[in-house]
Design an enzyme around this catalytic site. Sequence first.
Site, PDB file in Angstrom:
ATOM      1  N   LYS A  38       1.883 -12.496  10.715  1.00 34.41           N
ATOM      2  CA  LYS A  38       2.225 -12.009   9.550  1.00 34.41           C
ATOM      3  C   LYS A  38       1.965 -10.718   8.791  1.00 34.41           C
ATOM      4  O   LYS A  38       0.944 -10.497   9.145  1.00 34.41           O
ATOM      5  CB  LYS A  38       1.876 -13.134   8.589  1.00 34.41           C
ATOM      6  CG  LYS A  38       0.235 -13.357   8.495  1.00 34.41           C
ATOM      7  CD  LYS A  38      -0.383 -13.986   7.415  1.00 34.41           C
ATOM      8  CE  LYS A  38      -1.631 -14.778   6.780  1.00 34.41           C
ATOM      9  NZ  LYS A  38      -2.047 -15.699   6.688  1.00 34.41           N
ATOM     10  N   ARG A  85      -4.156 -24.925  -3.161  1.00 31.66           N
ATOM     11  CA  ARG A  85      -3.400 -23.863  -3.772  1.00 31.66           C
ATOM     12  C   ARG A  85      -1.693 -24.130  -2.822  1.00 31.66           C
ATOM     13  O   ARG A  85      -0.789 -24.260  -3.792  1.00 31.66           O
ATOM     14  CB  ARG A  85      -3.734 -22.586  -2.599  1.00 31.66           C
ATOM     15  CG  ARG A  85      -2.718 -21.230  -2.478  1.00 31.66           C
ATOM     16  CD  ARG A  85      -2.797 -20.365  -1.944  1.00 31.66           C
ATOM     17  NE  ARG A  85      -3.063 -20.981  -0.473  1.00 31.66           N
ATOM     18  CZ  ARG A  85      -3.308 -19.934   0.676  1.00 31.66           C
ATOM     19  NH1 ARG A  85      -3.679 -18.376   1.016  1.00 31.66           N
ATOM     20  NH2 ARG A  85      -3.405 -20.149   1.887  1.00 31.66           N
ATOM     21  N   TYR A 133     -12.415  15.820  -6.511  1.00 36.15           N
ATOM     22  CA  TYR A 133     -11.613  14.672  -8.072  1.00 36.15           C
ATOM     23  C   TYR A 133     -12.888  14.500  -9.492  1.00 36.15           C
ATOM     24  O   TYR A 133     -13.831  13.508  -8.485  1.00 36.15           O
ATOM     25  CB  TYR A 133     -10.573  14.540  -7.608  1.00 36.15           C
ATOM     26  CG  TYR A 133      -9.375  14.434  -7.179  1.00 36.15           C
ATOM     27  CD1 TYR A 133      -8.525  15.575  -7.874  1.00 36.15           C
ATOM     28  CD2 TYR A 133      -9.401  14.103  -6.674  1.00 36.15           C
ATOM     29  CE1 TYR A 133      -7.378  16.457  -7.311  1.00 36.15           C
ATOM     30  CE2 TYR A 133      -7.664  14.632  -5.959  1.00 36.15           C
ATOM     31  CZ  TYR A 133      -6.912  15.822  -6.406  1.00 36.15           C
ATOM     32  OH  TYR A 133      -5.937  16.382  -5.557  1.00 36.15           O
ATOM     33  N   MET A 143      -5.022  11.798  -1.770  1.00 29.40           N
ATOM     34  CA  MET A 143      -4.489  10.950  -1.165  1.00 29.40           C
ATOM     35  C   MET A 143      -3.941  11.721   0.207  1.00 29.40           C
ATOM     36  O   MET A 143      -3.970  10.897   0.718  1.00 29.40           O
ATOM     37  CB  MET A 143      -3.090  11.790  -1.962  1.00 29.40           C
ATOM     38  CG  MET A 143      -1.656  11.090  -1.304  1.00 29.40           C
ATOM     39  SD  MET A 143       0.054  11.710  -1.968  1.00 29.40           S
ATOM     40  CE  MET A 143       0.243  11.463  -3.718  1.00 29.40           C
TER      41      MET A 143
END
Length: 370
Positions: A35, A131, A257, A305
Amino acid sequence: MARPTQARLNLDALRHNVKLAQSLAPQSRLMAVVKANAYGHGALAMASALEPYSDAMAVACIEEALELRESGIKAPLLLLEGPFEPAELAVAAANNFWLMIDNERQLKWLEQARLTAALHCWLKIDTGMHRLGFAPQRCAELFHHLSNMPQHRGSPVLCTHFASADEVDPRGTEQQLACFASACAGLKAERSAANSPGLLAWPQSHYEWVRPGYMLWGNSPFGSRSQVNADQLRPVMTLESAIISLRDVPSGSAVGYGGSWVAQRPSRIATVAIGYGDGYPRNAMNGTPVLVKGQRAALAGRVSMDMITVDVSDIDAVNIGDPVTLWGEGLPIAEVAEHAATIGYELLTRMPLRTPRVVTGSSTTGAPNN
Ligand SMILES: *Cc1c(COP(=O)(O)O)cnc(C)c1O
């Protein structure tokens, strides 16, 4: 030159891991769980390599199953979350998808379905995860109901899922196993309980079907805690990049940063071409381990990033272009995950499309089926 950032996927390691799974549960059939794009590795490449070793495979939903079927995967595919709407039943019947039935609504859809071919289902029993699944008291009744339903083929596999098989405290899993055993008692049914930690550490959970996902990718579900079987796994994905800039900064210099890392001594800082846009977690703390030329160095400054900065002061003869490993061979993903307050499962499934997956290892032809 191309950007050096890539996720290298080692199919030999994948085969090693699936064979380990088979050898630990030799009496059980194996359902490889692929999955979420095979936990970020790439569903088709991984499913193709695993198919010769798998009796069936599992995905979360019908969209994932159709993608694999349309790409040529022939194995039965179980939809772990079951159908979300009744229209899925006819599609499942036409494609040999198996359905997990875990609630009354899904049961009703099956009872009311007009199908050209009968469906095979797994019946989810809630033994403590709370669940999904039916109450254990209803197991026998529902087993007989599905076994006799014209829309259903054969008898359903009785299934449950562990909440804490990866944890040190065994009590939760022992309780779930006892609950499952009593729910299934006296029924001539195939059963399935084991996820990766169950397969690795709970032999009494293997039953007729094991359902490993995470361990196939060669990472330990026990995190950085040693476990005798998990210690034999080999990571499939190695996330790699390279140094693109180097500088010496004096003591007291802030890097990156927000200036969250400040040099405590004259330091050599390497900038590496990988960032959160490539799947490296932005919340990785200062000090997170990074391999530079195979040697350990430490993340220094906030993750950008497209880049990170690493303190390489203690590594000899560092050069631009030197290889960097973020996780995988030589650096377990669990260690990185712990420095980012998460687990390897999340880091892998969050890997973005942007990061090229490069498959290595010998071809799959001639792989045995057990
Ligand atoms: C994801 C999943 C698995 C596989 O779990 P791993 O810990 O990755 O081995 C097995 N069974 C079910 C129902 C799942 O949702």
